[in-house]
Design a protein around this motif. Structure first.
Motif, PDB file in Angstrom:
ATOM      1  N   TYR A 143       0.839  -1.199   0.000  1.00 44.64           N
ATOM      2  CA  TYR A 143       0.000   0.000   0.000  1.00 44.64           C
ATOM      3  C   TYR A 143       0.877   1.254   0.000  1.00 44.64           C
ATOM      4  O   TYR A 143       0.641   2.198  -0.758  1.00 44.64           O
ATOM      5  N   ALA A 144       1.906   1.257   0.854  1.00 51.45           N
ATOM      6  CA  ALA A 144       2.807   2.411   0.925  1.00 51.45           C
ATOM      7  C   ALA A 144       3.545   2.586  -0.395  1.00 51.45           C
ATOM      8  O   ALA A 144       3.678   3.715  -0.903  1.00 51.45           O
ATOM      9  N   ALA A 196       4.231   5.525  -5.458  1.00 50.36           N
ATOM     10  CA  ALA A 196       4.262   5.519  -6.921  1.00 50.36           C
ATOM     11  C   ALA A 196       3.171   6.428  -7.472  1.00 50.36           C
ATOM     12  O   ALA A 196       3.390   7.171  -8.435  1.00 50.36           O
ATOM     13  N   TYR A 197       2.020   6.417  -6.850  1.00 49.59           N
ATOM     14  CA  TYR A 197       0.924   7.275  -7.298  1.00 49.59           C
ATOM     15  C   TYR A 197       1.298   8.740  -7.109  1.00 49.59           C
ATOM     16  O   TYR A 197       1.051   9.577  -7.977  1.00 49.59           O
ATOM     17  N   ARG A 231       2.823  13.933  -9.470  1.00 47.52           N
ATOM     18  CA  ARG A 231       3.739  15.073  -9.567  1.00 47.52           C
ATOM     19  C   ARG A 231       4.243  15.236 -10.986  1.00 47.52           C
ATOM     20  O   ARG A 231       4.377  16.342 -11.479  1.00 47.52           O
ATOM     21  N   ARG A 232       4.504  14.154 -11.673  1.00 44.64           N
ATOM     22  CA  ARG A 232       5.015  14.234 -13.037  1.00 44.64           C
ATOM     23  C   ARG A 232       3.971  14.823 -13.976  1.00 44.64           C
ATOM     24  O   ARG A 232       4.284  15.593 -14.855  1.00 44.64           O
ATOM     25  N   THR A 233       2.724  14.422 -13.775  1.00 46.18           N
ATOM     26  CA  THR A 233       1.680  14.904 -14.679  1.00 46.18           C
ATOM     27  C   THR A 233       1.206  16.302 -14.309  1.00 46.18           C
ATOM     28  O   THR A 233       0.671  17.012 -15.137  1.00 46.18           O
ATOM     29  N   SER A 234       1.427  16.765 -13.124  1.00 46.08           N
ATOM     30  CA  SER A 234       0.963  18.090 -12.711  1.00 46.08           C
ATOM     31  C   SER A 234       2.002  19.166 -12.961  1.00 46.08           C
ATOM     32  O   SER A 234       1.759  20.327 -12.715  1.00 46.08           O
ATOM     33  N   GLY A 235       3.150  18.797 -13.421  1.00 50.43           N
ATOM     34  CA  GLY A 235       4.165  19.776 -13.751  1.00 50.43           C
ATOM     35  C   GLY A 235       5.109  20.078 -12.622  1.00 50.43           C
ATOM     36  O   GLY A 235       5.928  20.969 -12.734  1.00 50.43           O
ATOM     37  N   ASP A 241       8.483   7.535 -17.606  1.00 47.51           N
ATOM     38  CA  ASP A 241       8.104   6.439 -16.717  1.00 47.51           C
ATOM     39  C   ASP A 241       9.304   5.910 -15.972  1.00 47.51           C
ATOM     40  O   ASP A 241       9.182   5.296 -14.937  1.00 47.51           O
ATOM     41  N   GLU A 242      10.453   6.135 -16.525  1.00 45.29           N
ATOM     42  CA  GLU A 242      11.652   5.630 -15.904  1.00 45.29           C
ATOM     43  C   GLU A 242      12.162   6.657 -14.917  1.00 45.29           C
ATOM     44  O   GLU A 242      12.362   7.809 -15.265  1.00 45.29           O
ATOM     45  N   LEU A 243      12.315   6.293 -13.702  1.00 50.75           N
ATOM     46  CA  LEU A 243      12.798   7.214 -12.689  1.00 50.75           C
ATOM     47  C   LEU A 243      14.310   7.223 -12.739  1.00 50.75           C
ATOM     48  O   LEU A 243      14.945   6.178 -12.692  1.00 50.75           O
TER      49      LEU A 243
END
Length: 173
Positions: free
Chosen positions: A131-132, A137-138, A143-147, A154-156
């Motif tokens: 869950y954590a 990951a979520y 954060r990536r999609t919100s700028g 996708d690769e960190l």
């Protein structure tokens, strides 16, 4: 129909009225002997001596018979006591074996419950970790999609000092 092993033992029955028949027999013997002596053609002295002799003889017979009867009753009582003691011993053994079986079952169930609890606790810990990890990951994806600053693919890519960085160099890609 199955029979229990204790049913095979002999059963001893002692009747309370069994001495009544012997008493009546002895009374009949005494009355018969007395009547025979009274009606016999003999002098008074001879008759008294004969009655005395027969009375002593009858007394010895009665004593012998009562001694024999007492021995028989004592023997039967002893056999009955032995049989009861033996059956009580068997019952105690049966109860003890059942108690032992129950104790073993309780012990086994406690052990199984302990193992099950440990398994459940491990599963809960794995679920919490999953869950954590999922929330982390979520959050990174959000954060990536919100700028917000962060990796855009996708690769960190590891940052300076980040875990998983190889050679201390940021990932290239």
């Amino acid at each position: 129909m199955a029979r229990d092993s204790y049913d095979d033992d002999r059963v001893v029955v002692i009747e309370k009225d069994s001495t009544n028949g012997i008493g009546m027999l002895l009374l009949g013997l005494a009355v018969g002997a007395g009547a025979a002596l009274l009606f016999a053609p003999a002098s008074g002295r001879e008759t008294r001596e004969r009655i005395s002799r027969e009375a002593r003889r009858a007394g010895r017979r009665v004593k012998s018979m009562t001694d024999e009867l007492g021995d028989r009753v004592a023997d039967q009582v002893e056999r009955a006591r032995f049989s009861v003691d033996e059956q009580v011993g068997r019952a105690k053994d049966a109860v003890q074996s059942r108690v032992d079986a129950v104790n073993e079952a309780v012990s086994a169930s406690r052990t199984a419950a302990s193992h099950a609890r440990a398994d459940i606790e491990r599963a809960v810990e794995h679920s919490k970790q999953a869950y954590a990890d999922g929330r982390r990951a979520y959050g990174e994806r959000t954060r990536r999609t919100s700028g917000e600053p962060g990796p855009m693919s996708d690769e960190l890519h590891p940052r300076n000092g980040a875990e998983g960085a190889e050679d201390g160099v940021a990932g290239q890609g």
